[in-house]
Write a protein that holds these residues in place. Structure first.
Motif, PDB file in Angstrom:
ATOM      1  N   ASP B 376      -0.905   0.326   0.368  1.00 27.34           N
ATOM      2  CA  ASP B 376       0.236   0.316   1.275  1.00 27.34           C
ATOM      3  C   ASP B 376       0.823   1.768   0.999  1.00 27.34           C
ATOM      4  N   ASP B 379      -1.232   4.102   2.907  1.00 27.20           N
ATOM      5  CA  ASP B 379      -1.194   4.379   4.393  1.00 27.20           C
ATOM      6  C   ASP B 379       0.307   4.668   4.689  1.00 27.20           C
ATOM      7  N   PHE B 380       1.321   4.545   4.044  1.00 28.65           N
ATOM      8  CA  PHE B 380       2.458   5.125   4.345  1.00 28.65           C
ATOM      9  C   PHE B 380       2.581   6.598   4.212  1.00 28.65           C
ATOM     10  N   ASP B 381       1.971   6.808   2.981  1.00 28.31           N
ATOM     11  CA  ASP B 381       1.923   8.320   2.949  1.00 28.31           C
ATOM     12  C   ASP B 381       0.987   9.249   3.795  1.00 28.31           C
ATOM     13  N   ARG B 383       0.639   8.623   7.015  1.00 26.32           N
ATOM     14  CA  ARG B 383       1.748   8.675   8.084  1.00 26.32           C
ATOM     15  C   ARG B 383       2.753   9.531   7.667  1.00 26.32           C
ATOM     16  N   TYR B 384       3.480   9.707   6.751  1.00 23.37           N
ATOM     17  CA  TYR B 384       4.571  10.403   6.495  1.00 23.37           C
ATOM     18  C   TYR B 384       4.328  11.962   6.211  1.00 23.37           C
ATOM     19  N   THR B 412      12.250   4.340   8.118  1.00 19.70           N
ATOM     20  CA  THR B 412      11.815   3.127   7.966  1.00 19.70           C
ATOM     21  C   THR B 412      10.926   3.130   6.579  1.00 19.70           C
ATOM     22  N   ALA B 413      10.874   4.282   6.099  1.00 20.48           N
ATOM     23  CA  ALA B 413      10.122   4.846   4.736  1.00 20.48           C
ATOM     24  C   ALA B 413      11.088   4.260   3.699  1.00 20.48           C
ATOM     25  N   PHE B 416      10.028   2.134   0.709  1.00 16.89           N
ATOM     26  CA  PHE B 416       8.739   2.854  -0.034  1.00 16.89           C
ATOM     27  C   PHE B 416       9.204   3.830  -0.879  1.00 16.89           C
TER      28      PHE B 416
END
Lengths: 614, 614
Positions: B376, B379-381, B383-384, B412-413, B416
């Motif tokens: 997860d 995946d976040f990283d 996009r960021y 939204t991050a 995380f």
């Protein structure tokens, strides 16, 4: 041929290493550059029993020296006080439970119980970091204060000659030494040798209330054993103080005739024992049971004396402090607190005089401030002790003291029992002329706590943490809102004025800059963290990025904010709040009265401090 | 004749003494009774640079080990994040400044910046108190895991054989040693030797974003130099991290072609220098100026890789953790945090298995919980990092990334970037069946902070401080209000049930008492401090006076209160909240589902732990 007695010199010689002496020694050692000597005749520090209560103001003071953390971690905290009174069915019953500290501005809304040894340890460890140790066992044999006026008024002279004797434990021999000191602080307890050496009398009386004290781990079904509990019974009164770990302390009222030596009129420890005290406690607590789960750690008995020394200073060269100048009942938890606050008041004054920053005349305020406080304390203590030691009213005995009477006294006593009520009257260092420009601050009382947000990084900062006991006067400049154009003109004009060589900021500063050496400056803006740019105010208001605060909440919205309102300061003009090195407010002034601020400092600071001996 | 290679035994051998390895070593050493060995091939610990960010959840975790105090004291705190974007007149301009941590339940509403060495020191000092030191420079040469199923399943066997080499600095000779271990934790960084030894692959890609990092004390007129600041300019992006003392760290986006070796496709430190990185930073920050006031303390350049190991464990005997199993971009401040939280998750499981408390099958949840999280995170990283490393939108270039796009991703991050979003899915140790009985708690997430008041002494207590990482499951019993007669019957019935030998409280306890050895029990009553008597509830709910809490405000009325409401728990019945040793909620259950609580523990705890090897 006899050996020559060795001689040495000290800026300050402190006699006695109890709380008053240690507070003094640590403050002077931490200040730096002062030759401090501290002696005690006991071969080692105490480790159990004795005084054990820190009231909220004392915690604030310890915090200002960086010493509160340990007390907060190790001590037991008393948030509430419970009251028990005679029940109709015999024995006692629960009456009420209320907050122990009712002063709304208390930063620490509780009292701490912790044995005196642990408190002394905190000082000793801090002193060790400044290379200062207690010299023991050493006792004073003779003290001589020069009568030569020139010597008395010269900062470079050592007008006090003290002869000391060091006891050699191995040989039982005494080794003599002569110390020449600029100042001597006698913090040598209720039977003070220093006080007697100068013939200072104690004014006041002994009461006939006799109390016993026991420290133990209890086995009990008393529901308030972890609260401070004030118990009035037909068998006498009792107070419970929950202590660190699982311990409690019981203060037990005893009937005088059983414990007083009729010959001397004094309490006789040989007529007493912890078992006898516990026997009384058990009767007082009925129908609840109590018994020790372990050995009794410490115990004593005492008669309450209420006395104040007729003077606290001899020629402003020799000072007495702590129990040496005031004795009162321990149950209101004042003894150790008053003692430490004595030397907290004294140490920065001696430091500023030794450094050549301040005129020696500020030393007079030690007696005027602390003796007045001690007298008020004794007056309060007389009323309080009489109520607490008096007979409880019951349905059978309507002459006794009612719960309502005691409770009323308890509540009005909060200023004293919390230490927040300490209020120093007008003097060269307390000027209340412009009191009205900060309505909720009281000139002569301690600065009240308030959380502001640091402009550069939005960190919430308790203003108390920015007022360390570092010997500097703190200049808090409440700049108001800095948004409107009209305000900017006023702020720039003030910046120019403060930057001029005649401004107090420059006048008492060695390097011509608003330096950290004499003042610490903090600027508080009525602005918000989302958009205020701290670089937008003139340089004189921001000697470092950390010195600009905003009157705003922190990021959670739950901490801080409304500071101007809480302190009663207008955000539409500039207000000065001058906080003394001991945390007390010396003066408040509107910007229009800047001249009065100049005059305030001119009345006791010395413009050129290059001439100091330090 | 060659000397025999010395052999030794360890319950757990940890390879690598970075944050992941040290968290593991300290947790196991603090647990007590475990033979731990930790080695590192570097001759000494790092002292500057490297990872430097602690997110709010990691601070909570460190607090649960008693290690946060030092970070809170020494580190720089980031409360807000500022955003700068291209201005119409060229260069950059201030856009907005917002809270950096937006999760409302964060106990610490900020991030901490502190160099990795200081963080490692806190672990090393704590380990030293438990007599554990890092053995260095020692490197692993060979590792062998027994394939014998009996050995793999026996708790008394040491199925892993590791050959180590100690480098003698004086002679440059290697001294060999064989360690037989029950468990091995490979916390040996991105190029993990342990991972490679077992042929575990890394899944994912390298990006082509190249960044440079410089640590320095700046001279600048940039107004947000003490805030975390995200800067998008037409010259690339830049992030400012204010550091301890007066330092800051700059993350500077570089154009790949200037710093990548075309032969290897990797960044080349020899093609770079701090001066080159600062040159780019200066252009990006225009019109603000920045230059170092002192030497550059540390610098590096890197290309962002985003990869996760295909598995985190071999036979639940060898585990990999930290950078060894996930790499991602440093600017979201996740690397060190994810690493420490890996072994925080693992250590209590190994401890409970070694003690014979828990079935070894709980070890499987290490991979299921932490690998899912790492995926997860990556995946976040992705996009960021793409948003942050992408081109900024300007009036001239409408294809770039707009502030609104980036700001939305930033918000939204927050789950995380704060670490609060860690959510472990259903497993033998996470049972969300009765989620609805505590509406505002999320089973599988960390317990949220809440201040209650201790019944016996009215002291406000943060529930987090009663959930230390001490290897015990915490049983929070929300007893509801205990005033009405009807409630008392229910409470007494529950007390009887929990006291019976078949109750989980008794079943997993060696001495037949609700002992502190497997569970820690805390009772929370909806009552008030003025009149609740903690002795009025059955003994099973109060193993010690400190274990009974009230849902009430403290004496100031400003702290605590409304706990039942905040957690979404009814005060009209009994609710269990089971908190795992790592602070995550394992289960919530209404009193009617007590059987499910029995079954939850029966699924992984071993009833008789007398058979343990410890």
């Amino acid at each position: 041929m006899p050996l020559q007695t060795p001689e040495s010199f000290a800026d300050v010689l402190i006699i006695g290493a109890g709380p008053a002496g240690l507070m003094c020694a640590n403050a002077l050692a931490a200040a730096g550059g002062i030759e401090v000597r501290i002696i005690d005749q006991r071969p080692s520090k105490i480790s159990v029993g004795h005084a054990d209560g820190l009231h909220p103001r004392t915690i604030e003071v310890l915090q200002s020296y960086g010493l509160a953390e340990r007390m907060l971690r190790e001590g037991s905290r008393m948030y509430m006080c419970s009251f028990y009174n005679p029940s109709h069915t015999g024995g006692i019953e629960f009456t009420t439970r209320v907050p122990d500290v009712t002063v709304p501005t208390a930063r620490f809304p509780f009292k701490i119980a912790l044995h005196q040894g642990a408190i002394e340890d905190a000082f000793l460890d801090s002193m060790a970091q400044h290379n200062l140790k207690v010299d023991r066992p050493v006792k004073p044999l003779a003290i001589e204060l020069s009568q030569d006026q020139e010597q008395l008024h010269s900062l470079s002279s050592y007008p006090i000659k003290v002869t000391l004797a060091r006891l050699d434990a191995a040989t039982d021999a005494e080794k003599l030494e002569v110390v020449h000191a600029k100042y001597v602080v006698g913090a040598d307890g209720a039977h003070s040798w220093v006080r007697k050496a100068f013939g200072v009398t104690m004014d006041g009386d002994q009461t006939n209330y006799v109390w016993g004290v026991v420290d133990m781990v209890p086995d009990t079904d008393f529901p308030d054993i972890r609260h401070r509990a004030a118990i009035h019974s037909t068998n006498g009164s009792l107070m419970i103080i929950p202590r660190e770990s699982e311990k409690v302390r019981l203060y037990v009222q005893l009937s005088g005739e059983d414990f007083v030596d009729p010959g001397t009129g004094r309490v006789s420890k040989s007529k007493s024992s912890p078992e006898k005290i516990l026997e009384v406690a058990r009767k007082t607590l009925h129908p609840f049971h109590i018994s020790p789960l372990s050995d009794i750690e410490w115990w004593t008995i005492y008669m309450i004396g209420q006395r104040v020394a007729s003077k606290f200073s001899v020629e402003d060269r020799v000072f007495i402090a702590g129990d040496a100048c005031h004795t009162h009942s321990p149950k209101a938890g004042q003894g150790m607190n008053a003692s430490m606050n004595d030397t907290h008041n004294l140490a920065w004054k001696i430091t500023q005089v030794l450094r050549g920053w301040a005129n020696p005349s500020i030393l007079r305020t030690y007696e005027s401030e602390r003796r007045k406080y001690a007298q008020d304390l004794i007056d309060f203590d007389k009323r309080y002790a009489a109520l607490f030691s008096g007979k409880a009213r019951t349905s059978a005995d309507q002459d006794g003291i009612s719960h309502d009477e005691f409770f009323k006294a308890y509540k009005t006593a909060s200023g004293f029992t919390s230490g927040m009520g300490i209020h120093y009257g007008p003097s060269m260092i307390v000027n209340a002329k412009h009191q009205c420009c900060a309505e909720n601050l009281v000139v002569g009382q301690r600065m009240i706590p308030q959380i502001f947000v640091r402009a550069a990084d939005a960190r919430p900062m308790e203003i108390h943490d920015l007022l360390p006991a570092d010997t500097l006067f703190k200049i808090l400049i409440f700049l108001g809102s800095a948004n409107e154009e009209s305000r900017l003109a006023e702020i720039n004009a003030l910046a120019n004025e403060l930057s001029s060589p005649t401004s107090f900021l420059q006048r008492y500063s060695a390097d011509g800059q608003p330096s950290a050496s004499v003042f610490d400056l903090i600027t508080i803006v009525a602005g918000n963290k989302e958009n205020f740019n701290y670089l937008s105010i003139p340089q004189v208001f921001r000697p470092h990025w950390s010195k600009v605060l905003l009157d705003d909440t922190d990021v959670t919205g739950k901490v801080g904010g409304d500071g101007y309102k809480m302190l009663g300061i207008s955000s539409e003009s500039v207000t000065f709040v001058i906080v003394r090195p001991d945390g007390y407010i010396g003066m408040v002034a509107p910007v229009a009265a800047l001249q009065d601020v100049h005059e305030y400092f001119a009345s006791f600071l010395l413009p050129c401090h290059g001439s100091s001996s330090l």
